[in-house]
Design a protein around this motif. Sequence first.
Motif, PDB file in Angstrom:
ATOM      1  N   SER A   1       0.631 -12.384  10.409  1.00  0.00           N
ATOM      2  CA  SER A   1       0.698 -11.334   9.398  1.00  0.00           C
ATOM      3  C   SER A   1       1.949 -10.522   9.703  1.00  0.00           C
ATOM      4  O   SER A   1       2.207 -10.161  10.841  1.00  0.00           O
ATOM      5  CB  SER A   1      -0.550 -10.445   9.422  1.00  0.00           C
ATOM      6  OG  SER A   1      -0.692  -9.798  10.656  1.00  0.00           O
ATOM      7  N   TRP A   2       2.742 -10.296   8.684  1.00  0.00           N
ATOM      8  CA  TRP A   2       3.992  -9.561   8.796  1.00  0.00           C
ATOM      9  C   TRP A   2       3.832  -8.252   8.048  1.00  0.00           C
ATOM     10  O   TRP A   2       3.296  -8.235   6.952  1.00  0.00           O
ATOM     11  CB  TRP A   2       5.139 -10.347   8.158  1.00  0.00           C
ATOM     12  CG  TRP A   2       5.348 -11.710   8.726  1.00  0.00           C
ATOM     13  CD1 TRP A   2       4.628 -12.832   8.455  1.00  0.00           C
ATOM     14  CD2 TRP A   2       6.339 -12.098   9.662  1.00  0.00           C
ATOM     15  NE1 TRP A   2       5.115 -13.891   9.159  1.00  0.00           N
ATOM     16  CE2 TRP A   2       6.173 -13.472   9.912  1.00  0.00           C
ATOM     17  CE3 TRP A   2       7.363 -11.416  10.304  1.00  0.00           C
ATOM     18  CZ2 TRP A   2       6.987 -14.177  10.784  1.00  0.00           C
ATOM     19  CZ3 TRP A   2       8.180 -12.128  11.166  1.00  0.00           C
ATOM     20  CH2 TRP A   2       7.983 -13.488  11.395  1.00  0.00           C
ATOM     21  N   TRP A   3       4.303  -7.166   8.621  1.00  0.00           N
ATOM     22  CA  TRP A   3       4.217  -5.901   7.899  1.00  0.00           C
ATOM     23  C   TRP A   3       5.460  -5.057   8.147  1.00  0.00           C
ATOM     24  O   TRP A   3       6.132  -5.208   9.145  1.00  0.00           O
ATOM     25  CB  TRP A   3       2.949  -5.141   8.246  1.00  0.00           C
ATOM     26  CG  TRP A   3       2.831  -4.687   9.670  1.00  0.00           C
ATOM     27  CD1 TRP A   3       2.308  -5.404  10.707  1.00  0.00           C
ATOM     28  CD2 TRP A   3       3.231  -3.438  10.214  1.00  0.00           C
ATOM     29  NE1 TRP A   3       2.375  -4.672  11.860  1.00  0.00           N
ATOM     30  CE2 TRP A   3       2.928  -3.457  11.587  1.00  0.00           C
ATOM     31  CE3 TRP A   3       3.813  -2.307   9.677  1.00  0.00           C
ATOM     32  CZ2 TRP A   3       3.183  -2.384  12.421  1.00  0.00           C
ATOM     33  CZ3 TRP A   3       4.075  -1.233  10.515  1.00  0.00           C
ATOM     34  CH2 TRP A   3       3.752  -1.282  11.872  1.00  0.00           C
ATOM     35  N   SER A   4       5.734  -4.215   7.181  1.00  0.00           N
ATOM     36  CA  SER A   4       6.864  -3.303   7.293  1.00  0.00           C
ATOM     37  C   SER A   4       6.497  -1.983   6.644  1.00  0.00           C
ATOM     38  O   SER A   4       5.554  -1.901   5.855  1.00  0.00           O
ATOM     39  CB  SER A   4       8.110  -3.881   6.621  1.00  0.00           C
ATOM     40  OG  SER A   4       7.938  -3.910   5.225  1.00  0.00           O
TER      41      SER A   4
ATOM     42  N   PHE B   1       0.860  -1.182   0.000  1.00  0.00           N
ATOM     43  CA  PHE B   1       0.000   0.000   0.000  1.00  0.00           C
ATOM     44  C   PHE B   1       0.895   1.230   0.000  1.00  0.00           C
ATOM     45  O   PHE B   1       1.849   1.309   0.766  1.00  0.00           O
ATOM     46  CB  PHE B   1      -0.883   0.022   1.260  1.00  0.00           C
ATOM     47  CG  PHE B   1      -1.744  -1.191   1.395  1.00  0.00           C
ATOM     48  CD1 PHE B   1      -3.016  -1.208   0.848  1.00  0.00           C
ATOM     49  CD2 PHE B   1      -1.289  -2.323   2.052  1.00  0.00           C
ATOM     50  CE1 PHE B   1      -3.820  -2.329   0.969  1.00  0.00           C
ATOM     51  CE2 PHE B   1      -2.078  -3.448   2.175  1.00  0.00           C
ATOM     52  CZ  PHE B   1      -3.346  -3.448   1.625  1.00  0.00           C
ATOM     53  N   ARG B   2       0.583   2.195  -0.876  1.00  0.00           N
ATOM     54  CA  ARG B   2       1.349   3.439  -0.951  1.00  0.00           C
ATOM     55  C   ARG B   2       0.454   4.607  -0.584  1.00  0.00           C
ATOM     56  O   ARG B   2      -0.709   4.656  -0.975  1.00  0.00           O
ATOM     57  CB  ARG B   2       1.906   3.667  -2.351  1.00  0.00           C
ATOM     58  CG  ARG B   2       2.996   2.691  -2.715  1.00  0.00           C
ATOM     59  CD  ARG B   2       3.577   2.981  -4.067  1.00  0.00           C
ATOM     60  NE  ARG B   2       2.503   2.929  -5.060  1.00  0.00           N
ATOM     61  CZ  ARG B   2       2.489   3.604  -6.194  1.00  0.00           C
ATOM     62  NH1 ARG B   2       3.489   4.380  -6.504  1.00  0.00           N
ATOM     63  NH2 ARG B   2       1.496   3.490  -7.036  1.00  0.00           N
TER      64      ARG B   2
ATOM     65  N   GLY C   1       5.566   7.397   1.908  1.00  0.00           N
ATOM     66  CA  GLY C   1       5.318   6.267   2.787  1.00  0.00           C
ATOM     67  C   GLY C   1       4.647   5.122   2.071  1.00  0.00           C
ATOM     68  O   GLY C   1       3.905   5.318   1.107  1.00  0.00           O
ATOM     69  N   SER C   2       4.946   3.925   2.538  1.00  0.00           N
ATOM     70  CA  SER C   2       4.316   2.730   2.002  1.00  0.00           C
ATOM     71  C   SER C   2       4.349   1.651   3.074  1.00  0.00           C
ATOM     72  O   SER C   2       5.145   1.717   4.018  1.00  0.00           O
ATOM     73  CB  SER C   2       5.024   2.249   0.737  1.00  0.00           C
ATOM     74  OG  SER C   2       6.346   1.853   1.038  1.00  0.00           O
ATOM     75  N   TRP C   3       3.479   0.684   2.923  1.00  0.00           N
ATOM     76  CA  TRP C   3       3.401  -0.448   3.840  1.00  0.00           C
ATOM     77  C   TRP C   3       3.313  -1.714   3.010  1.00  0.00           C
ATOM     78  O   TRP C   3       2.640  -1.752   1.991  1.00  0.00           O
ATOM     79  CB  TRP C   3       2.150  -0.368   4.712  1.00  0.00           C
ATOM     80  CG  TRP C   3       2.090   0.847   5.563  1.00  0.00           C
ATOM     81  CD1 TRP C   3       2.527   0.965   6.856  1.00  0.00           C
ATOM     82  CD2 TRP C   3       1.570   2.124   5.212  1.00  0.00           C
ATOM     83  NE1 TRP C   3       2.304   2.229   7.318  1.00  0.00           N
ATOM     84  CE2 TRP C   3       1.719   2.973   6.324  1.00  0.00           C
ATOM     85  CE3 TRP C   3       0.996   2.650   4.047  1.00  0.00           C
ATOM     86  CZ2 TRP C   3       1.312   4.291   6.321  1.00  0.00           C
ATOM     87  CZ3 TRP C   3       0.593   3.971   4.045  1.00  0.00           C
ATOM     88  CH2 TRP C   3       0.758   4.769   5.176  1.00  0.00           C
ATOM     89  N   THR C   4       3.985  -2.755   3.467  1.00  0.00           N
ATOM     90  CA  THR C   4       3.886  -4.066   2.837  1.00  0.00           C
ATOM     91  C   THR C   4       3.445  -5.039   3.912  1.00  0.00           C
ATOM     92  O   THR C   4       4.010  -5.063   5.009  1.00  0.00           O
ATOM     93  CB  THR C   4       5.239  -4.519   2.257  1.00  0.00           C
ATOM     94  OG1 THR C   4       5.689  -3.535   1.324  1.00  0.00           O
ATOM     95  CG2 THR C   4       5.115  -5.866   1.564  1.00  0.00           C
ATOM     96  N   VAL C   5       2.416  -5.821   3.619  1.00  0.00           N
ATOM     97  CA  VAL C   5       1.936  -6.827   4.565  1.00  0.00           C
ATOM     98  C   VAL C   5       1.965  -8.183   3.886  1.00  0.00           C
ATOM     99  O   VAL C   5       1.654  -8.298   2.708  1.00  0.00           O
ATOM    100  CB  VAL C   5       0.523  -6.498   5.103  1.00  0.00           C
ATOM    101  CG1 VAL C   5      -0.509  -6.492   4.005  1.00  0.00           C
ATOM    102  CG2 VAL C   5       0.114  -7.456   6.214  1.00  0.00           C
TER     103      VAL C   5
END
Length: 110
Positions: free
Chosen positions: A90-93, A72-73, A79-83
């Motif tokens: 569930s892993w996210w960064s 997600f951007r 900023g962005s998130w990756t899950v």
Amino acid sequence: MDSTDRTSGFRLRMQTIEPAVHRRDARSATGAPEPVDAAIAADAVPQTFETTAPFRRAAAGAPPGAGERYRFRRTDGPGSWTVTFSGDRSWWSTGPSARWRWRPRARRRT
């Protein structure tokens, strides 16, 4: 929604995010939407990965993750998130060099 976090900080965070999202929805329904404050919206994204997504997956009886990855951007700033859903976690960064955080899959209440 369920969370193992019962701290006052968690409650304050939820009491900030939830009204902002529902206010946006209500205004959108009347044809007068206004954007959610950018800082609140940016905090709502990881909150979704930490709490809502694991709980809803467990409540729906979703199968364990098989490595599905979503990115997600932000459209209103950097900023962005990756899950990633893997097994019961569930892993996210955030961003390209952030450390991965994980949350175990929420347990269904009986």
